[in-house]
Design a protein around this motif. Structure first.
Motif, PDB file in Angstrom:
ATOM      1  N   THR A   2      -6.044  10.085   6.217  1.00  0.00           N
ATOM      2  CA  THR A   2      -5.944   9.466   7.523  1.00  0.00           C
ATOM      3  C   THR A   2      -6.360  10.458   8.592  1.00  0.00           C
ATOM      4  OG1 THR A   2      -3.648  10.151   7.777  1.00  0.00           O
ATOM      5  CG2 THR A   2      -4.025   8.001   6.748  1.00  0.00           C
ATOM      6  N   LYS A   8      -2.787   8.225   2.750  1.00  0.00           N
ATOM      7  CA  LYS A   8      -2.572   6.879   3.268  1.00  0.00           C
ATOM      8  C   LYS A   8      -1.268   6.329   2.696  1.00  0.00           C
ATOM      9  CE  LYS A   8      -7.357   5.392   3.712  1.00  0.00           C
ATOM     10  NZ  LYS A   8      -8.345   4.410   3.254  1.00  0.00           N
ATOM     11  N   LYS A  10       1.190   3.856   0.829  1.00  0.00           N
ATOM     12  CA  LYS A  10       0.896   3.115  -0.395  1.00  0.00           C
ATOM     13  C   LYS A  10       0.465   1.682  -0.107  1.00  0.00           C
ATOM     14  CE  LYS A  10       4.009   5.903  -3.162  1.00  0.00           C
ATOM     15  NZ  LYS A  10       5.294   5.938  -3.875  1.00  0.00           N
ATOM     16  N   VAL A  12      -1.119   0.563   2.412  1.00  0.00           N
ATOM     17  CA  VAL A  12      -2.498   0.602   2.903  1.00  0.00           C
ATOM     18  C   VAL A  12      -3.452   0.818   1.728  1.00  0.00           C
ATOM     19  CG1 VAL A  12      -4.113   1.876   4.377  1.00  0.00           C
ATOM     20  CG2 VAL A  12      -1.794   1.396   5.188  1.00  0.00           C
ATOM     21  N   GLN A  13      -3.062   1.638   0.767  1.00  0.00           N
ATOM     22  CA  GLN A  13      -3.885   1.852  -0.420  1.00  0.00           C
ATOM     23  C   GLN A  13      -4.087   0.536  -1.183  1.00  0.00           C
ATOM     24  OE1 GLN A  13      -2.481   5.126  -2.903  1.00  0.00           O
ATOM     25  NE2 GLN A  13      -1.677   6.158  -1.087  1.00  0.00           N
ATOM     26  N   ASP A  16      -6.410  -1.725   0.891  1.00  0.00           N
ATOM     27  CA  ASP A  16      -7.796  -1.235   0.826  1.00  0.00           C
ATOM     28  C   ASP A  16      -8.451  -1.602  -0.507  1.00  0.00           C
ATOM     29  OD1 ASP A  16      -7.548  -0.145   3.351  1.00  0.00           O
ATOM     30  OD2 ASP A  16      -7.372   1.939   2.657  1.00  0.00           O
ATOM     31  N   ARG A  99       6.175   6.575   4.422  1.00  0.00           N
ATOM     32  CA  ARG A  99       5.498   7.788   4.899  1.00  0.00           C
ATOM     33  C   ARG A  99       6.507   8.875   5.272  1.00  0.00           C
ATOM     34  NH1 ARG A  99      -0.015   8.521   7.962  1.00  0.00           N
ATOM     35  NH2 ARG A  99       0.071  10.762   7.952  1.00  0.00           N
TER      36      ARG A  99
END
Length: 112
Positions: A2, A8, A10, A12-13, A16, A99
């Motif tokens: 990022t 990133k 998880k 968001v992973q 994506d 995070r």
């Protein structure tokens, strides 16, 4: 990575990776089940749900309840209501909590 240089979240992973899959699919195609996604990514079910929620918010997928999630046809969805907004906020809070937990884990005992 990022903009802050960290990994990133998880969720968001998940989002994506599924975006890439969705590009190869047709409208109406069914996404893998939540159980299949848990097995694929090795993340908790809430993390998978958060990734899917992000894709729903973007209009890339639609949820059909117990039937699963499907690739959207690109048509605008009915106007969002407060429940959808709350789900999105919860999703973002979960991603932030993951995070923070990762940062705390890396900082070790006694903080930075």
């Amino acid at each position: 990575m990022t903009a802050t240089g960290g990994p990133k979240p998880k969720a968001v992973q998940v989002a994506d990776a599924l975006r890439i899959d969705i590009e190869k699919m047709k409208p109406g195609d069914k996404l893998p089940s939540q159980r299949e996604l848990i097995d694929r990514f090795g993340f908790a079910s809430q993390t998978i749900q958060n990734g899917l929620a992000a894709l729903r918010t973007e209009g890339l997928i639609v949820s059909a309840g117990n039937l699963g999630n499907f690739v959207s046809d690109g048509a605008p969805s009915p106007s969002s209501d407060v429940r959808d907004d709350i789900k999105e906020i919860r999703s973002q809070i979960q991603a932030l909590a993951e995070r923070v937990a990762a940062l705390e884990e890396h900082s070790g005992p006694g903080g930075a």
